[in-house]
Design an enzyme around this catalytic site. Sequence first.
Site, PDB file in Angstrom:
ATOM      1  N   THR A  18       0.777  -1.219   0.001  1.00  0.00           N
ATOM      2  CA  THR A  18      -0.129  -0.063   0.101  1.00  0.00           C
ATOM      3  C   THR A  18       0.847   1.339  -0.108  1.00  0.00           C
ATOM      4  O   THR A  18       2.079   1.297   0.479  1.00  0.00           O
ATOM      5  CB  THR A  18      -1.028   0.070   1.308  1.00  0.00           C
ATOM      6  OG1 THR A  18      -0.110  -0.325   2.418  1.00  0.00           O
ATOM      7  CG2 THR A  18      -2.065  -0.753   0.996  1.00  0.00           C
TER       8      THR A  18
ATOM      9  N   VAL B 278       5.084   4.758   6.277  1.00  0.00           N
ATOM     10  CA  VAL B 278       5.080   4.411   7.621  1.00  0.00           C
ATOM     11  C   VAL B 278       3.763   5.180   8.436  1.00  0.00           C
ATOM     12  O   VAL B 278       3.173   4.757   9.074  1.00  0.00           O
ATOM     13  CB  VAL B 278       6.453   5.019   8.442  1.00  0.00           C
ATOM     14  CG1 VAL B 278       6.376   5.141   9.878  1.00  0.00           C
ATOM     15  CG2 VAL B 278       7.532   4.124   8.294  1.00  0.00           C
TER      16      VAL B 278
ATOM     17  N   GLY C  67      10.056   9.323  24.423  1.00  0.00           N
ATOM     18  CA  GLY C  67       9.584  10.340  23.360  1.00  0.00           C
ATOM     19  C   GLY C  67       8.159  10.263  23.043  1.00  0.00           C
ATOM     20  O   GLY C  67       7.416   9.504  23.659  1.00  0.00           O
TER      21      GLY C  67
ATOM     22  N   ILE D   9       6.695   8.707  20.479  1.00  0.00           N
ATOM     23  CA  ILE D   9       6.018   7.661  19.946  1.00  0.00           C
ATOM     24  C   ILE D   9       5.757   6.523  21.035  1.00  0.00           C
ATOM     25  O   ILE D   9       4.654   6.001  21.334  1.00  0.00           O
ATOM     26  CB  ILE D   9       6.862   6.842  18.754  1.00  0.00           C
ATOM     27  CG1 ILE D   9       6.871   7.787  17.541  1.00  0.00           C
ATOM     28  CG2 ILE D   9       6.660   5.502  18.431  1.00  0.00           C
ATOM     29  CD1 ILE D   9       7.733   7.446  16.395  1.00  0.00           C
TER      30      ILE D   9
ATOM     31  N   GLU E 283      14.320   6.496  30.211  1.00  0.00           N
ATOM     32  CA  GLU E 283      14.765   7.651  29.219  1.00  0.00           C
ATOM     33  C   GLU E 283      16.307   8.227  29.671  1.00  0.00           C
ATOM     34  O   GLU E 283      16.328   8.755  30.881  1.00  0.00           O
ATOM     35  CB  GLU E 283      13.632   9.033  29.216  1.00  0.00           C
ATOM     36  CG  GLU E 283      14.045  10.318  28.653  1.00  0.00           C
ATOM     37  CD  GLU E 283      14.582  10.014  27.118  1.00  0.00           C
ATOM     38  OE1 GLU E 283      13.515   9.496  26.345  1.00  0.00           O
ATOM     39  OE2 GLU E 283      15.526  10.477  26.598  1.00  0.00           O
TER      40      GLU E 283
ATOM     41  N   ALA F  55      11.388   2.157  21.785  1.00  0.00           N
ATOM     42  CA  ALA F  55      10.921   3.378  21.038  1.00  0.00           C
ATOM     43  C   ALA F  55      12.068   4.288  21.278  1.00  0.00           C
ATOM     44  O   ALA F  55      11.875   5.333  21.615  1.00  0.00           O
ATOM     45  CB  ALA F  55       9.420   4.087  21.572  1.00  0.00           C
TER      46      ALA F  55
ATOM     47  N   HIS G 175     -16.745  31.590  20.755  1.00  0.00           N
ATOM     48  CA  HIS G 175     -17.128  31.324  22.196  1.00  0.00           C
ATOM     49  C   HIS G 175     -18.095  30.374  22.474  1.00  0.00           C
ATOM     50  O   HIS G 175     -19.083  30.655  21.849  1.00  0.00           O
ATOM     51  CB  HIS G 175     -17.325  32.474  23.064  1.00  0.00           C
ATOM     52  CG  HIS G 175     -17.768  32.553  24.603  1.00  0.00           C
ATOM     53  ND1 HIS G 175     -16.733  32.077  25.594  1.00  0.00           N
ATOM     54  CD2 HIS G 175     -19.067  32.563  25.153  1.00  0.00           C
ATOM     55  CE1 HIS G 175     -17.237  31.994  26.732  1.00  0.00           C
ATOM     56  NE2 HIS G 175     -18.465  32.222  26.246  1.00  0.00           N
TER      57      HIS G 175
HETATM   58  P1  FAD Z   1       8.101   7.160   5.050  1.00  0.00           P
HETATM   59  O1  FAD Z   1       6.775   7.124   5.720  1.00  0.00           O
HETATM   60  O2  FAD Z   1       8.997   6.133   5.775  1.00  0.00           O
HETATM   61  O3  FAD Z   1       7.748   6.095   3.623  1.00  0.00           O
HETATM   62  C1  FAD Z   1       8.857   6.010   2.847  1.00  0.00           C
HETATM   63  C2  FAD Z   1       8.409   4.551   2.089  1.00  0.00           C
HETATM   64  O4  FAD Z   1       9.541   4.395   1.142  1.00  0.00           O
HETATM   65  C3  FAD Z   1       8.144   3.491   2.897  1.00  0.00           C
HETATM   66  O5  FAD Z   1       6.727   2.937   2.382  1.00  0.00           O
HETATM   67  C4  FAD Z   1       9.147   2.241   2.243  1.00  0.00           C
HETATM   68  O6  FAD Z   1       8.489   0.923   2.063  1.00  0.00           O
HETATM   69  C5  FAD Z   1       9.419   2.803   0.916  1.00  0.00           C
HETATM   70  N1  FAD Z   1      10.846   2.477   0.490  1.00  0.00           N
HETATM   71  C6  FAD Z   1      11.815   2.587   1.274  1.00  0.00           C
HETATM   72  N2  FAD Z   1      13.062   2.323   0.370  1.00  0.00           N
HETATM   73  C7  FAD Z   1      12.556   1.858  -0.681  1.00  0.00           C
HETATM   74  C8  FAD Z   1      13.084   1.142  -1.697  1.00  0.00           C
HETATM   75  N3  FAD Z   1      14.459   1.245  -1.924  1.00  0.00           N
HETATM   76  N4  FAD Z   1      12.243   0.859  -2.903  1.00  0.00           N
HETATM   77  C9  FAD Z   1      11.035   1.296  -2.718  1.00  0.00           C
HETATM   78  N5  FAD Z   1      10.283   1.429  -1.695  1.00  0.00           N
HETATM   79  C10 FAD Z   1      10.900   2.021  -0.633  1.00  0.00           C
HETATM   80  N6  FAD Z   1       4.364  12.009  12.288  1.00  0.00           N
HETATM   81  C11 FAD Z   1       3.609  12.984  12.190  1.00  0.00           C
HETATM   82  O7  FAD Z   1       3.830  13.781  11.422  1.00  0.00           O
HETATM   83  N7  FAD Z   1       2.624  12.940  13.199  1.00  0.00           N
HETATM   84  C12 FAD Z   1       2.369  11.505  14.005  1.00  0.00           C
HETATM   85  O8  FAD Z   1       1.444  11.560  14.702  1.00  0.00           O
HETATM   86  C13 FAD Z   1       3.238  10.680  13.767  1.00  0.00           C
HETATM   87  N8  FAD Z   1       3.021   9.508  14.199  1.00  0.00           N
HETATM   88  C14 FAD Z   1       3.809   8.425  14.236  1.00  0.00           C
HETATM   89  C15 FAD Z   1       3.586   7.319  15.025  1.00  0.00           C
HETATM   90  C16 FAD Z   1       4.651   6.149  14.745  1.00  0.00           C
HETATM   91  C17 FAD Z   1       4.371   4.852  15.560  1.00  0.00           C
HETATM   92  C18 FAD Z   1       5.681   6.276  13.929  1.00  0.00           C
HETATM   93  C19 FAD Z   1       6.544   5.126  13.873  1.00  0.00           C
HETATM   94  C20 FAD Z   1       5.793   7.275  13.230  1.00  0.00           C
HETATM   95  C21 FAD Z   1       5.019   8.610  13.351  1.00  0.00           C
HETATM   96  N9  FAD Z   1       5.118   9.633  12.517  1.00  0.00           N
HETATM   97  C22 FAD Z   1       4.245  10.732  12.691  1.00  0.00           C
HETATM   98  C23 FAD Z   1       6.268   9.942  11.610  1.00  0.00           C
HETATM   99  C24 FAD Z   1       6.151   9.469  10.292  1.00  0.00           C
HETATM  100  O9  FAD Z   1       5.518   8.425  10.252  1.00  0.00           O
HETATM  101  C25 FAD Z   1       7.061  10.120   9.393  1.00  0.00           C
HETATM  102  O10 FAD Z   1       7.709  11.272   9.742  1.00  0.00           O
HETATM  103  C26 FAD Z   1       6.566   9.690   8.005  1.00  0.00           C
HETATM  104  O11 FAD Z   1       6.021   8.797   7.696  1.00  0.00           O
HETATM  105  C27 FAD Z   1       8.003  10.193   7.013  1.00  0.00           C
HETATM  106  O12 FAD Z   1       7.370   9.968   5.702  1.00  0.00           O
HETATM  107  P2  FAD Z   1       8.459   9.825   4.363  1.00  0.00           P
HETATM  108  O13 FAD Z   1       7.598   9.935   3.240  1.00  0.00           O
HETATM  109  O14 FAD Z   1       9.531  10.396   4.414  1.00  0.00           O
HETATM  110  O15 FAD Z   1       8.662   8.305   4.676  1.00  0.00           O
END
Ligand code: FAD
Length: 593
Positions: free
Chosen positions: A150, A154, A304, A306, A325, A391, A566
Amino acid sequence: MSLIELTVPDIGGHENVDIIAVEIKAGDTVNVEDTLITLETDKATMDVPATAAGVVKEVRVQVGGKISEGGVIAVIEAAAAQEAAPQPVQAASEKNETAAAPAPQAAAFNGNADAEYDVVVLGGGPGGYSAAFAAADQGLKTAIIEQYATLGGVCLNVGCIPSKALLHNAAVIDEVKHLAANGIKYPAPEIDIDMLRGYKEKVIGKLTGGLAGMAKARKVDIIRGRGEFVSANHIQVALTESSQYEQASETGEHKTIAFKNAIIAVGSRVVNLPFIPQDPRIVDSTGALELRQVPEKMLIIGGGIIGLEMGTVYSTLGARLDVVEMMDGLMQGADRDLVKVWEKMNAHRFDNIMTETKTVAVEAKADGIYVTFEGKKAPAEPQRYDLVLVAAGRAPNGKLCGAEKAGVAVTERGFIEVDKQQRTNVPHIYAIGDVVGQPMLAHKAVHEGHVAAENCAGHKAFFDARVIPGVAYTDPEVAWVGVTEEIAKRDGIAITKSVFPWAASGRAIANGRDEGFTKLIFDAETGRVIGGGIVGTHAGDMIGEICLAIEMGCDAEDIGKTIHPHPTLGESIGMSAEVALGVCTDLPPQRKK
Ligand code: FAD
């Protein structure tokens, strides 16, 4: 041979900067430019390179410590004539025009491509899909390469969204408990953990399904596979089969994709601590979101956002919590006065909050996971837990996608450096999101993705956001943005502040949740708002107004004279501005300014 002290060079005036990684130990041989330590300010992480080569005799720093310019990192026995002139450190995530990591030579590729695109986005997370959709909206032929089933990365699959789906349920359970004080009593909830997990999956499915539809509507091709650069204009994709996120197997087929522009959006991954054994009772954030069991006793390693969000969920479902921590407080980054309110409201969830303490050993036994601690609040004996959530941070994926073969400079830690247009050192290759640096947040990734896409389309777009907000979606929520009091103190910024306590907010009192407050921080000289923080229910939904005020250069009068509806919690921002002006009539009389 002579003994040389390796010190911290010019780091842009930052003082007492957090040391988040130490890459050397006594006996190591270091070369000039090898990373010694990594520092983290509120704005950036930066690798500090060695300015001389030699053998490390003594390391004078440790993770969790602080250091300023001139501070001694290590003493080395150096070979004469190998010393380099100290260079200012380039921040990995501050968007500098010049890259600090050495630029590698791009590889040559002479094969045929299976397809060619104006823009290829490597990674389908919030940064990647936003960049791809924006590029397609500009009329560019675009593809996303994503290894898993999908889109959404993340954030949608194992991060922001599933954690909020669970937190929402936890908040309702807690809210219902509070109603008892108002005469509305419910029996204790019966929790069907499988159904709760199913709800979370449904939420993810709805959003990721929506993304697939939007990609189709924009004619963005999704190439399912693991991409690796093989030249400055080609990515080779090992096609994958994947039925769920974070699980994929290669089919053995490959495709070569040619591109005019590429956007690297490969995100980050969980940091695994080397001394922690494999055991189903030890999980990372993804494992915790799977909600396989509700333990009696749970340890969170890393205080932190998470860890604390997941702890909130498990605690509401019935677990007792401990947290460990290394730093001197939980929820680093937010001002302590905000965190204190959260701590007071959440003290009942914790048996032991171990700050300035580290985990030194973990042993899986039949009756539980035994953890040994060291530091200020370490218990003398190892402690037994039913579940341990690790975490302890996330690491960038810059070294895992062959970026160097495209000539893209990647730092030792795996960050890719970019300029304000999101360009790497290779002008037609951009990078966005977690892989370019802190803060690792979805909203930062999305904005960077839009900038990169516009530049691919030939516009001149820049990432010039003044501030990026942070939110802990705990109960109460803690949200902050821009200059905090801690930053002001550390960086010597002259500020004034105004605080509106929710104890005087009609809406907060009506909600039975008046523990919070709203704080605005102003530049003492110009009177403009440069920061703010909110602790209380829905703080995360409200912080955007303070972000806008900072971006627009508002002062207290702009905010205070804006009519807020309000009774709302959002009103507290207007009232905080009125406090700054000395005209708040919802509080006892203030001394005239
Ligand atoms: P990612 O979301 O990491 O996506 C990168 C994608 O690239 C992945 O799907 C991976 O499979 C794909 N990929 C990597 N290498 C390759 C490759 N070589 N070939 C093909 N595909 C590849 N942020 C917030 O702003 N608010 C929140 O509430 C929040 N809550 C979070 C809760 C948790 C539990 C976690 C772990 C993170 C949370 N974050 C939150 C952080 C947020 O998820 C990330 O900052 C965000 O997803 C980063 O987006 P990105 O597009 O940089 O990368």
